[in-house]
Design a protein around this motif. Sequence first.
Motif, PDB file in Angstrom:
ATOM      1  N   GLU A 115      -4.959 -50.747 -50.785  1.00 38.25           N
ATOM      2  CA  GLU A 115      -3.979 -51.769 -49.541  1.00 38.25           C
ATOM      3  C   GLU A 115      -2.724 -52.516 -51.326  1.00 38.25           C
ATOM      4  O   GLU A 115      -1.520 -52.429 -50.333  1.00 38.25           O
ATOM      5  CB  GLU A 115      -4.563 -52.553 -49.104  1.00 38.25           C
ATOM      6  N   THR A 150     -12.739 -53.132 -58.603  1.00 37.59           N
ATOM      7  CA  THR A 150     -13.626 -52.603 -57.951  1.00 37.59           C
ATOM      8  C   THR A 150     -13.907 -51.287 -58.997  1.00 37.59           C
ATOM      9  O   THR A 150     -14.084 -51.575 -60.195  1.00 37.59           O
ATOM     10  CB  THR A 150     -11.858 -51.510 -57.700  1.00 37.59           C
ATOM     11  N   HIS A 154     -13.406 -45.857 -57.754  1.00 32.86           N
ATOM     12  CA  HIS A 154     -12.521 -45.829 -56.693  1.00 32.86           C
ATOM     13  C   HIS A 154     -11.726 -45.750 -57.134  1.00 32.86           C
ATOM     14  O   HIS A 154     -10.603 -45.513 -57.152  1.00 32.86           O
ATOM     15  CB  HIS A 154     -13.043 -47.150 -55.902  1.00 32.86           C
TER      16      HIS A 154
ATOM     17  N   VAL B 269      -2.658 -62.342 -47.931  1.00 35.54           N
ATOM     18  CA  VAL B 269      -1.948 -61.620 -48.479  1.00 35.54           C
ATOM     19  C   VAL B 269      -2.384 -60.180 -48.512  1.00 35.54           C
ATOM     20  O   VAL B 269      -1.960 -59.620 -48.668  1.00 35.54           O
ATOM     21  CB  VAL B 269      -2.546 -62.566 -49.550  1.00 35.54           C
ATOM     22  N   LEU B 270      -3.917 -59.794 -48.459  1.00 34.79           N
ATOM     23  CA  LEU B 270      -3.755 -58.338 -48.999  1.00 34.79           C
ATOM     24  C   LEU B 270      -5.809 -58.758 -47.670  1.00 34.79           C
ATOM     25  O   LEU B 270      -6.537 -59.685 -47.859  1.00 34.79           O
ATOM     26  CB  LEU B 270      -4.306 -58.803 -49.885  1.00 34.79           C
ATOM     27  N   VAL B 271      -6.023 -57.788 -46.991  1.00 31.33           N
ATOM     28  CA  VAL B 271      -7.398 -56.952 -46.839  1.00 31.33           C
ATOM     29  C   VAL B 271      -7.198 -56.116 -47.652  1.00 31.33           C
ATOM     30  O   VAL B 271      -7.004 -54.880 -47.410  1.00 31.33           O
ATOM     31  CB  VAL B 271      -7.262 -57.134 -45.201  1.00 31.33           C
ATOM     32  N   SER B 272      -8.691 -56.239 -47.900  1.00 29.38           N
ATOM     33  CA  SER B 272      -9.182 -54.869 -48.781  1.00 29.38           C
ATOM     34  C   SER B 272     -10.678 -54.372 -48.407  1.00 29.38           C
ATOM     35  O   SER B 272     -11.530 -54.964 -48.472  1.00 29.38           O
ATOM     36  CB  SER B 272      -8.544 -55.024 -50.321  1.00 29.38           C
ATOM     37  N   LYS B 273     -11.174 -53.370 -49.183  1.00 29.23           N
ATOM     38  CA  LYS B 273     -12.272 -52.561 -48.098  1.00 29.23           C
ATOM     39  C   LYS B 273     -11.859 -51.302 -50.107  1.00 29.23           C
ATOM     40  O   LYS B 273     -11.732 -50.622 -49.872  1.00 29.23           O
ATOM     41  CB  LYS B 273     -12.319 -52.034 -47.472  1.00 29.23           C
ATOM     42  N   ARG B 274     -13.152 -51.711 -50.760  1.00 21.14           N
ATOM     43  CA  ARG B 274     -13.299 -51.386 -51.952  1.00 21.14           C
ATOM     44  C   ARG B 274     -13.890 -49.562 -51.962  1.00 21.14           C
ATOM     45  O   ARG B 274     -14.991 -49.786 -52.525  1.00 21.14           O
ATOM     46  CB  ARG B 274     -12.781 -51.779 -53.090  1.00 21.14           C
ATOM     47  N   PRO B 280     -18.443 -56.355 -47.247  1.00 22.17           N
ATOM     48  CA  PRO B 280     -17.819 -56.924 -46.329  1.00 22.17           C
ATOM     49  C   PRO B 280     -16.116 -56.134 -47.159  1.00 22.17           C
ATOM     50  O   PRO B 280     -15.895 -56.310 -47.882  1.00 22.17           O
ATOM     51  CB  PRO B 280     -17.947 -58.257 -45.251  1.00 22.17           C
ATOM     52  N   TRP B 282     -13.247 -57.639 -48.120  1.00 21.78           N
ATOM     53  CA  TRP B 282     -12.200 -58.990 -47.630  1.00 21.78           C
ATOM     54  C   TRP B 282     -10.808 -59.427 -47.654  1.00 21.78           C
ATOM     55  O   TRP B 282      -9.911 -58.707 -47.452  1.00 21.78           O
ATOM     56  CB  TRP B 282     -12.058 -59.066 -50.026  1.00 21.78           C
ATOM     57  N   TYR B 284      -8.070 -61.835 -47.993  1.00 17.95           N
ATOM     58  CA  TYR B 284      -6.961 -62.778 -48.862  1.00 17.95           C
ATOM     59  C   TYR B 284      -6.144 -63.466 -48.159  1.00 17.95           C
ATOM     60  O   TYR B 284      -5.742 -63.104 -47.375  1.00 17.95           O
ATOM     61  CB  TYR B 284      -6.241 -61.852 -50.457  1.00 17.95           C
ATOM     62  N   ALA B 320     -10.984 -65.170 -48.888  1.00  9.95           N
ATOM     63  CA  ALA B 320     -10.939 -66.085 -50.399  1.00  9.95           C
ATOM     64  C   ALA B 320      -9.494 -66.047 -50.842  1.00  9.95           C
ATOM     65  O   ALA B 320      -8.597 -65.715 -49.382  1.00  9.95           O
ATOM     66  CB  ALA B 320     -11.415 -64.366 -51.949  1.00  9.95           C
ATOM     67  N   ALA B 344      -2.260 -57.044 -43.787  1.00  5.54           N
ATOM     68  CA  ALA B 344      -1.502 -58.277 -44.488  1.00  5.54           C
ATOM     69  C   ALA B 344       0.158 -58.690 -43.628  1.00  5.54           C
ATOM     70  O   ALA B 344       0.219 -57.972 -43.320  1.00  5.54           O
ATOM     71  CB  ALA B 344      -1.138 -57.358 -46.207  1.00  5.54           C
TER      72      ALA B 344
END
Lengths: 376, 376
Positions: A115, A150, A154, B269-274, B280, B282, B284, B320, B344
């Motif tokens: 993202e 990460t 990934h 600011v950010l939605v992330s999936k690593r 879950p 994250w 931010y 966070a 975001a």
Amino acid sequence: MNPKITRFLADRQPATPCLVLDVDQVEHRYRAITDVLPLTRVYYAVKANPAAPILNRLVSLGSSFDAASWEEIRLCLDAGASPDHISFGNTVKKASAIEAAYAAGVRMFVFDSGEELEKIARHAPGSKVYCRLIVANEGAEWPLSRKFGTSVSHARDLMLRARDMGLDPYGLSFHVGSQQTSTEAYEAAIAQVAMLFTDLSAAGLDLRMVNMGGGFPIRYREDVPEIDQFADTIHRALRQHFGNNLPETIVEPGRFIVAEAGVVSTEVVLVSKRGNDKGPRWVYLDIGRFGGLAETEGESIRYALRTGHDGDETGPVAIAGPTCDGADIMYEKAPYALPLSLRAGDRIEVLGTGAYVTTYCSTRFNGFAPLEEHYL
Amino acid sequence: MNPKITRFLADRQPATPCLVLDVDQVEHRYRAITDVLPLTRVYYAVKANPAAPILNRLVSLGSSFDAASWEEIRLCLDAGASPDHISFGNTVKKASAIEAAYAAGVRMFVFDSGEELEKIARHAPGSKVYCRLIVANEGAEWPLSRKFGTSVSHARDLMLRARDMGLDPYGLSFHVGSQQTSTEAYEAAIAQVAMLFTDLSAAGLDLRMVNMGGGFPIRYREDVPEIDQFADTIHRALRQHFGNNLPETIVEPGRFIVAEAGVVSTEVVLVSKRGNDKGPRWVYLDIGRFGGLAETEGESIRYALRTGHDGDETGPVAIAGPTCDGADIMYEKAPYALPLSLRAGDRIEVLGTGAYVTTYCSTRFNGFAPLEEHYL
């Protein structure tokens, strides 16, 4: 204690709480790290202390800068830093901040998620990007956690995607945690990074840079390994894992450069012993967790203290800040002892407080103004 | 959500992060507590939110004020409070602050140690003093700790000393901890205080006042007892333990009066999936532990969140703040779920943030400016 700061405190008796910081000491520490890591570029972690006198001095020394926000980038530019000496080193950035940085000429951005990579590709096209890996933080007194970084697999996918998006897949970064007292932490991380370099090279993508983050420790109350021991470990690990094909390297010291240059001068507000209480005396200072000494959370960073009564007989103490907040306790479990002769109105110097103090400070919790800052 | 705040956010789209607070709601809450505790004086805990529009409104309603510092006392005076409506409620005070308060007409001071009592006797002669007892904090979500308060037997000695020093031994105080969800906590504390009243009366000293502190809870994500339940418990305990000889009583609500009046508006600011991370997503936000939401430390205070996607399918998240600090995580263990459609740039409203937010906020950690405040 630093003689210049001692003299300033004696002559000027500044109102407390305040930070007094010797900028020459910052230069000394900057040179100490560039001396032992001559091939590595130093990106000063601005968040440790963004005061103009520090940034100005570091610009004059040729330092680069690791900025956590557009506001920190602007501070660096105001101090005369060239935009190509600035890395936007926060993995979490607003699109508007990326745009502003790009417009100002910044071309180096970190990320750790798809993202974020998309945001950078859209708002900072063609920029150098590097991916942050999550690595072990054992040995760090202020560890980082799962918030950043990460996995290797990934990161591999993301670096390939970065190329496809027209970005410049520049390198990889890691952070072993702040106030890291184990040199081995760097060694393990470098080995991890090198494997991914090799792997990506086989996939047709040659990375060029390793950002080894910060984390170099300073002496608070206990000895820590010297910076040359970290440098030796880093050099050995780079040679072992990269052979003759050494990448560009970067470090991002913050605490290491500014912490020892600063002293917080504070006043004892109260020393109390409550009745038959078997516990220690309580010493309340005019600065606490919410006045800047935030890294005492969980008693993580244990500052060394100097009083005018040093040498007198001491006894155990708990140490707290001046607010009505029950959480505003700095040391209750850590074994601190202070002179029995200590009284309200006495001054205490808190050493090693040049980093991560002034900016953590609350705007006015309980009405207390932020601490004053004096740069010598 | 409060319709006035909803309208303001929709019409004005203020820059985030910001606090929007409805001052009429403050009045409503002040009246709610004076309605159920008609014989008790309300001393608003200024530290919860010292903004002038709040203090002005409370002055107009006849409130008294609990100040943690000389700076807070000055804010109350600036808002038009009479000095005899102000209590200097911090057990830890600089001599200079006591002097300044006394010079301004403040005549009511707390203490919990002999050392502090001596300071008050010297710098605020003849003033009313009350001693803070340490009581159990079970049931509090933001408990207080051993930092404040002393034992019953020590308090007894100190109140007798206060009389000998020419001070006015006015009463006793306790604090059951902030966001206290158990009504019984007040009952137990009142019983303790009443015994000391009786004991001191036998020693020839008649105290006149019981300060029951604050701690009254508000609804974050879970229901809490209503204020009338606390009032019932308090009335019953006072009758039971003091009979017909009821003392003057004081409460010091802060959170209860202002928290629900405020909403923090923040941007994702950010939605992330690593990668293959089993954890879950994250999320931010542009505000975190160092931008004002300090009471999320240890995930203590769990705010309710509203998004523009509410109603969509949700999934678990960690939440966070925007800084490079690994400690700047608000919720990782608490069970939070947010819409899968969250992106975001979306806004999230954090409810119940009128208290203990603006002043905790760091001056500029990572370069981020303190949140803006809008009072309606």
